[in-house]
Design an enzyme around this catalytic site. Sequence first.
Site, short mmCIF file in Angstrom:
data_model
loop_
_atom_site.label_atom_id
_atom_site.label_comp_id
_atom_site.label_asym_id
_atom_site.label_seq_id
_atom_site.Cartn_x
_atom_site.Cartn_y
_atom_site.Cartn_z
N ARG A 114 0.86 -1.18 0.00
CA ARG A 114 0.00 0.00 0.00
C ARG A 114 0.90 1.23 0.00
NH1 ARG A 114 -3.43 -2.66 -1.60
NH2 ARG A 114 -5.50 -3.14 -0.75
N GLU A 131 -2.76 7.42 -4.96
CA GLU A 131 -3.10 6.72 -6.22
C GLU A 131 -4.56 6.84 -6.61
OE1 GLU A 131 -1.92 2.61 -5.17
OE2 GLU A 131 -4.04 2.08 -5.43
N HIS A 151 -0.76 -0.28 -9.75
CA HIS A 151 -1.51 -1.28 -8.96
C HIS A 151 -1.92 -2.46 -9.83
CE1 HIS A 151 -3.67 -1.36 -4.88
NE2 HIS A 151 -3.55 -2.60 -5.32
P1 NAD Z 1 -1.72 -11.26 4.85
O1 NAD Z 1 -2.74 -10.79 5.80
O2 NAD Z 1 -1.70 -12.69 4.41
O3 NAD Z 1 -0.24 -10.94 5.40
C1 NAD Z 1 0.10 -9.75 6.02
C2 NAD Z 1 1.24 -10.04 6.97
O4 NAD Z 1 1.67 -8.79 7.51
C3 NAD Z 1 0.83 -10.94 8.15
O5 NAD Z 1 1.75 -11.99 8.29
C4 NAD Z 1 0.85 -9.99 9.34
O6 NAD Z 1 1.23 -10.63 10.56
C5 NAD Z 1 1.92 -9.00 8.88
N1 NAD Z 1 1.86 -7.74 9.61
C6 NAD Z 1 0.81 -7.12 10.18
N2 NAD Z 1 1.19 -5.99 10.79
C7 NAD Z 1 2.53 -5.91 10.61
C8 NAD Z 1 3.51 -4.98 11.01
N3 NAD Z 1 3.19 -3.92 11.76
N4 NAD Z 1 4.78 -5.20 10.64
C9 NAD Z 1 5.12 -6.29 9.92
N5 NAD Z 1 4.24 -7.21 9.51
C10 NAD Z 1 2.96 -7.02 9.86
O7 NAD Z 1 -1.83 -10.30 3.58
P2 NAD Z 1 -1.29 -10.56 2.11
O8 NAD Z 1 -2.34 -11.27 1.31
O9 NAD Z 1 0.07 -11.14 2.16
O10 NAD Z 1 -1.26 -9.07 1.55
C11 NAD Z 1 -0.35 -8.11 2.07
C12 NAD Z 1 -0.72 -6.75 1.55
O11 NAD Z 1 -0.51 -6.72 0.13
C13 NAD Z 1 -2.22 -6.40 1.70
O12 NAD Z 1 -2.48 -5.81 2.96
C14 NAD Z 1 -2.45 -5.42 0.58
O13 NAD Z 1 -2.27 -4.12 1.09
C15 NAD Z 1 -1.34 -5.73 -0.42
N6 NAD Z 1 -1.84 -6.22 -1.72
C16 NAD Z 1 -1.46 -5.56 -2.85
C17 NAD Z 1 -1.89 -6.01 -4.09
C18 NAD Z 1 -1.48 -5.34 -5.37
O14 NAD Z 1 -2.04 -5.62 -6.43
N7 NAD Z 1 -0.47 -4.48 -5.37
C19 NAD Z 1 -2.75 -7.13 -4.16
C20 NAD Z 1 -3.11 -7.78 -2.97
C21 NAD Z 1 -2.65 -7.32 -1.76
#
Ligand code: NAD
Length: 335
Positions: free
Chosen positions: A237, A266, A298
């Site tokens: 993000r 964005e 994105h």
């Molecule tokens: P997820 O929930 O499976 O994993 C997130 C991880 O971050 C978890 O392991 C959690 O413990 C950890 N976390 C939470 N707070 C934290 C902190 N303060 N410091 C470090 N780690 C922390 O989510 P995911 O499916 O792996 O997705 C991650 C992120 O990717 C989403 O939140 C979303 O913002 C982003 N995303 C982007 C796209 C894109 O097209 N660019 C697509 C999907 C998701």
Amino acid sequence: MQPTNITFFSTQPYDKQFFTKCNEQFGNQLTFLETRLNATTASLVEEGSVVCAFVNDKIDATVVKLLAAKKVGIIALRCAGFNNVDIEACRQHNIKVCRVPAYSPEAVAEHALAMILTLNRKTHKAYNRVREQNFSLNGLLGFNLHGKTVGVIGTGNIGKAFCNIMLGLGCKVMAFDIIANKDLESIGVTYHPLLDIYKAADIISLHCPLSDQTRHLINAEVLPFFKQGVMLINTSRGALIDTNDVIDALKSGKIGYLGIDVYEQEEKLFFRDLSEKIIADDTIQRLMSFPNVLVTAHQAFFTQEALTQIAEITLTNIFELNAKKILTHKAAMLV
Ligand code: NAD
């Protein structure tokens, strides 16, 4: 059961294509709107409809109130992140909120790799050069990924897929998460405090969600600890990084390469063709002026497999919520 009306906001042609195909099994009534959801456009929702929203739809307390007045009972996010939704307001108005907690995490992880390889080996420049019969290699020098140290912040679904890819390339992977993943530890990923990662990593890739704790995680206070010339990749993000601080670090050479698929502002730019427009956002224009910055709009999630899963999981969530069943995808339920 009556067919469910679902109003989609921020619809692109590919949303229509994948959701229409998947809906053949569900028989819902789908209304696709191109506009973003906000306090003005909330009036377009038909009474009692389910609202299906995406990453840049602004679902703040005002919008939630307007949707509640339209007897909306379900907001189905067709994405994983939910930082754009006032969850507490939804709870107060008894609106259920679900999301797609995991869809092809490999899609995002592979895009992070694509950004790393493009920035490193400059294939985007090579492509244009060769087409203009410029076969010189000057300015295209890269480095081996093998043996480099990669810092991964957030090792959930996407971070885990990304760790696996980087281990496969022969990198040393250091990670930070609030919960360490034992499976990753067993294959060689090591967990460390953030500061240790900042000091050691040649490449840092962000895969944690945006929250109060992670907003502007990368800022002027921590950047001095980074290795000179580090590569920073953000597919998570935009607001995880303080863009102005990162621009200063690009100017000083502290950051040697920046790859971003997400950008703090964005919502005014991405998912639109603005090629004929004047862009008022000077920050993105400054970012795009650096030769060592790669911006994609994105698109990390944007694979056939991911779009198929997004449609299937979103429509399954809605069906199960309407049928008062426990959701198959348990982590989908937010309220
Ligand atoms: P997820 O929930 O499976 O994993 C997130 C991880 O971050 C978890 O392991 C959690 O413990 C950890 N976390 C939470 N707070 C934290 C902190 N303060 N410091 C470090 N780690 C922390 O989510 P995911 O499916 O792996 O997705 C991650 C992120 O990717 C989403 O939140 C979303 O913002 C982003 N995303 C982007 C796209 C894109 O097209 N660019 C697509 C999907 C998701």
